[in-house]
Write an enzyme that holds these catalytic residues in place. Sequence first.
Site, PDB file in Angstrom:
ATOM      1  N   CYS A 182       0.860  -1.189   0.000  1.00 29.15           N
ATOM      2  CA  CYS A 182       0.000   0.000   0.000  1.00 29.15           C
ATOM      3  C   CYS A 182       0.893   1.234   0.000  1.00 29.15           C
ATOM      4  O   CYS A 182       1.325   1.700   1.051  1.00 29.15           O
ATOM      5  CB  CYS A 182      -0.918  -0.016   1.223  1.00 29.15           C
ATOM      6  SG  CYS A 182      -2.095   1.355   1.239  1.00 29.15           S
ATOM      7  N   ASP A 183       1.162   1.743  -1.186  1.00 26.12           N
ATOM      8  CA  ASP A 183       2.064   2.896  -1.309  1.00 26.12           C
ATOM      9  C   ASP A 183       1.744   4.020  -0.338  1.00 26.12           C
ATOM     10  O   ASP A 183       2.634   4.551   0.306  1.00 26.12           O
ATOM     11  CB  ASP A 183       1.990   3.477  -2.735  1.00 26.12           C
ATOM     12  CG  ASP A 183       2.605   2.567  -3.769  1.00 26.12           C
ATOM     13  OD1 ASP A 183       3.663   1.988  -3.471  1.00 26.12           O
ATOM     14  OD2 ASP A 183       2.032   2.457  -4.872  1.00 26.12           O
TER      15      ASP A 183
END
Lengths: 803, 803
Positions: free
Chosen positions: B486-487
Amino acid sequence: MNHATENTALLSSAAEEARCTLTSPTAMPAASAFLWNRRMLLQVNCRGFVVARHMQPEPAAYAHAPNLEAKTFMQPEQPFYAHHPGRFLYVKDEDNGALFSCPYEPVRARAEQFAFSVGADEITWRLRQAGLEMTMTLRVPVDDAVELWECTLRNDSPGARRISAYPYFPVGYMSWMNQSGEYRADLGGIVCSSITPYQKVDDYFKNQHLKDKTFLLHETAPDAWEAAQSVFEGEGGLHNPDGVRQPLLGGGDARYQVPTAALQYQLQLAPGEERTLRFLFGPARDDEEIFALRERYLSATGFATAAREYQEYLAQGRGCLQIETPDRELDAFANHWLPRQVFYHGDVNRLTTDPQTRNYLQDQLGMAYIRPQTARSALLRTLSQQKADGSLPDGILLSPEAELKYINQVPHTDHCVWLPIFLRGYLDETGDHALLDERVIPEGEDKVDGEGHGRSVFECVSRAMDWLAAARDDRGLSYIGQGDWCDPMNMVGYRGRGVSGWLSLATAYALKLWAEICRQQNQLGPAEKYVRLAAEINSAVNRHLWDGDWFARGITDDGTVFGVSEDQEGSIFLNPQSWALLSGAADDNQRKRLLRAVKQQLETPFGPMMLAPAYTGMREDVGRVTQKFPGSAENGSVYNHAAAFYIYSLYAIGESDRAWHLLRQMIPGPGREDLMQRGQLPVYIPNYYRGAWYQYPAHAGRSSQLLHTGTAAWIYRCLIEQLFGLKGEGEGLRIAPQLPSHWPQAQVQRRFRGAVFDVQFERRVRGDGLQVYVDGEPLTEPLISPVEAGRVYHLRVLLPPAE
Amino acid sequence: MNHATENTALLSSAAEEARCTLTSPTAMPAASAFLWNRRMLLQVNCRGFVVARHMQPEPAAYAHAPNLEAKTFMQPEQPFYAHHPGRFLYVKDEDNGALFSCPYEPVRARAEQFAFSVGADEITWRLRQAGLEMTMTLRVPVDDAVELWECTLRNDSPGARRISAYPYFPVGYMSWMNQSGEYRADLGGIVCSSITPYQKVDDYFKNQHLKDKTFLLHETAPDAWEAAQSVFEGEGGLHNPDGVRQPLLGGGDARYQVPTAALQYQLQLAPGEERTLRFLFGPARDDEEIFALRERYLSATGFATAAREYQEYLAQGRGCLQIETPDRELDAFANHWLPRQVFYHGDVNRLTTDPQTRNYLQDQLGMAYIRPQTARSALLRTLSQQKADGSLPDGILLSPEAELKYINQVPHTDHCVWLPIFLRGYLDETGDHALLDERVIPEGEDKVDGEGHGRSVFECVSRAMDWLAAARDDRGLSYIGQGDWCDPMNMVGYRGRGVSGWLSLATAYALKLWAEICRQQNQLGPAEKYVRLAAEINSAVNRHLWDGDWFARGITDDGTVFGVSEDQEGSIFLNPQSWALLSGAADDNQRKRLLRAVKQQLETPFGPMMLAPAYTGMREDVGRVTQKFPGSAENGSVYNHAAAFYIYSLYAIGESDRAWHLLRQMIPGPGREDLMQRGQLPVYIPNYYRGAWYQYPAHAGRSSQLLHTGTAAWIYRCLIEQLFGLKGEGEGLRIAPQLPSHWPQAQVQRRFRGAVFDVQFERRVRGDGLQVYVDGEPLTEPLISPVEAGRVYHLRVLLPPAE
């Protein structure tokens, strides 16, 4: 396997082949498909819109979209689109459905009467259409980022009218991270919210105080509203929006769609009746801020107070000159618009946090005539950022958080030149020689020790002059590095050898000005040194850069002299000629020749071009300037800043009529044809008018509409000190007018060091020279010295007859 | 002083006050004025358009403009505007003036029949309107960035028709440095030229090979053309352009105005007669390139050749599975669209030069089923960029000039996880265990010495696993740093202490997969070590992150466990649940509980949400994800990549029907209502559908229209290996189908290691298990091993009866 599925009429797809067919362009308006190859990707939607990128090797567009907006200030000749931001009022006749919009976009129905009426402190549109009069007035307060809008609708028809009025203030694509819009009854308006896009943790902390909301607040509650752009517009398009075609706006929110701010007022107007609606539009960080703005401004009283305060603010910028001449348009421009533009530049520094040093000093030169204490502080701030070697940084940081951005990351070599130029103007206007002894506290260092830490202004400027004098090559010419005054002339000397003819001449001029100041300070040794250096440079320029009829622009890294007659493009540049006149490099014969060359090759009906012929392709030993569109910006437009230098230099050598002619060309109009060609109102000087007069005559003259320009200060100075010749000198005011020879008379009020000079110029029919009377008494020399603050002087100035 | 000047009717200005009034909105359409205060500047033009900036402290907009385009690839839910790029064909009836446009924009007149017909290798619109049939077909060639357009107009009416057809390909605002457009008879079309804006010398050298031209070339010479956007559009607006309203386009050039490409064909069509026009549209560096493209493509033959070559290219991506099931829409999707999307990702790497390592490895996992040699090279390239400490960089540079950009400048901690995941899929599909012994040449180092410089793939991956195992805290949990998969979950652990529950589980899963590969390589020691480490991590996760009904998402820098029931927002995340199923962290009881929790809290009609409830405001110990719009992207959308993990994990534990239900939800349709809500055609899987189902139900389901997603590879894998259960194992193919229980039968062709398996699945009415027949012979174990390349296997697979 063969199963075609007809899935309602909307979509048909087939299992046996790759084929999917949509039968409506509106049911799934964003429905899209993609094609790609190894070099490109196309995403095509059912309505014909396309997002396409090709690799070169990074992704790039070849058809360009009005989506995610790049960070930029303002662009020359900014193109507008249907969906460009604007402030609009749709008006619908509820009885017959007729629709138009104020002021013109987006419906583009012609009003019976239209007026875009620009005042110094407000902008008003006034329209008449179908028995209605609509006015929209925009004001701003002094110290908040908020627009104050007042819209009045009046029924001028004999019968009662039922209309709906829709303020429509589009907000646009705010952010891909988060955007929304909703009606907020508690705040009284539509509030659009967003998160400024970012990806790095550090930016979160930087961004958290940003004003990421945009609001439209109403004084009067509307009957309906809409916050989703696509819903408001619908299939009707902006010229005929679905929202407006319905009886009532739908009251929708935007939830990650593009938000907008549209309100609807259903109005019944008896004959002669009018209704006034007030709105606030602007950015805010949070609800509290929106609420506070509402409280402060959103009422008739709030608007009136804000207007009065703003007028008081503008009064600080009224300038030092009021004129009445045979040229009424010049009067309006010189009395109101020009000092306003100068004040704008000087008071808010072009709304940047890191003004280019060159611009900063020249803008503040203008401020010396308007509010000298601001100019004084600016000089001290500039010198506090002087580098150890005496040079100046490319931009002056106005706050500790500011950073050098954009063009200020590219080094330029001319910044020091503007110090004595600023000082000459400032000292003449104010007589404030004490400034030269002021101590400069280098930024970042602790404040003053007992003995006066820091160097004096005089020492700082001397060091800057020494840096300039040293930054020259064996020939005695000034290195250009990655650019001088001409930012994009970045490849003449980027390898360290190229020199600038203009900068050499500007250095000579700056040294001469500084020598003069040294002399006035009784620093005779330095004065002599700088005079000698200036002479040395002038003769180096003459040795290497005189091309027979004009001065060349410079010599490249490879030793090629350019800006010369044998160049096919860029064969003559304006700046070296202007500054050769100022520096004294040009003798009488050279003056004559270069004036003729400028007239023949550079002058146009819209002013003198900065160079000609404009470059039509990259010249790698000159640089980026040659890549700009021919006739735009530095590539051979009528770049008004350069034109102003030339005008100043013409006055400096007494070429009054020639100077007048060019100065007058800088102001749009008064003729209709000229106005239409320039496309600009005479309320400011733009940074350029298109040049390339011989190459693209159809486009020449068009205004950039960019109001940021060093021109304003210089032209104001030309008017005060040269055209009307009311210039400070030592303790006094010298009278040395250069009125155009066709003017029989002019009347001027000049404010100067606390005194007022009411001056009546009259051109003699015969006689042999200038004669000045002060309160009826003739002067032997046209110098009033000392000047008594508080006194009103009545001057009569008799000018020599026209030749 | 009192001189009002009425200067023609156009302008009135006054000398005695600052007031200038323009009486036409069209004579000087860009005429503008400005207001400012200490915090803002507004430049307002006479038509209502506004450029406004406020300082905070840098200049910022609060209403956003479709001007200078920011560099960006593609945005989710891209909004379109009237002036957005597109490819349009105006058609005007020369007898009655009727006007419409294909495909729909800009006129937006409804056609009597409309079809947006999407093929794998071309996109066609077909419209009927007023007795005319119009088709527009778009193709691309394999190896050039150019669009091939074919437009056919047919007269279906009983009488002869006189029409004008206007291809209108807007080019947009190309550059503030230089832009123009002109008709080039020598090249046969309109060529628009620009200079990509830049300011630094270095960029000149980088930019000089850019394709700064955009062309529209015609096969048939037009009767007229126009290259200036504003002239084409005129006051009529894009829905009714002045250019089209005139008898002939004006033949104008754009000279630093916004260019466009508009052509006019005056056509006379007898009943039944049709005319076909061909065009090329695209970018180019120079005239030579334009000329070469014309020569190569712009003819019926050129188009046909390009079409054939492109079909051959696409055939490389046909995939390894052809199905015929009771779900016809699934068949179309799985047979054509899904492998096409997987091939697109894998062959051109999402058209980026620095794919995120995570994306790259997963896209290439998909490629293992399509063109395994590409996947193999990609793994070797990835490992050649492995860092000294065993970790992987954030992006894989595909060329020496490439740079890490945008999100790849932010460090993420999960990249190594994808190595064994990729390898498991790749090895199963190919049996290519030799890859593990391949030597990896670190990039930038000289090629191989005699003894085989570099480490083996096996060693490289082991080092990556060791890095993963080490990058854990005292609790045994994996550090999250500035983000994992999850950037934007960038602030859980940016201070160095926070851990990721998902990454811990993913690490355990990756180590288990790697242990299995070690075992297959007879590396029993390492195998044991990695199994032990995985178990250790699983129990650490159980100790610290089991929340009673599901697994938490992580623990912040300050020690707060999040993604737990007591959180008001973000109380449950999908990923930890999926990966706990994969890693084996969840026991039977936990499985039951977490499946129920996902169903209750995350599932929607459009798929499972990634988290819920979506965050509605910044949570500073979680980060940027919480600032995205609720229900969009990582903030609680149906993020299909995460949904695919969940589906994969459900199949992994035999939850076939649940998996099927969610998998089917990923494909738009088939119902009309579902299609309209998603707004997307079933020709690709987008990266998300809007979530926030309980918060914003009206918007839930809307497609992002973003076609880049790791989902495609995973779903293809799910279909092949899990749903149809035709998975490589050692030297053979294992048959372990998990068909939805309501399917009575299905038919599949599976290509595998050079063999073809024709498989007939049948669900038994009664009986007790899976039975596989090969060419009529029953197998004792559902494994065909070894597989003989070149052979066609006929399989009959009897499934256990539905429960």
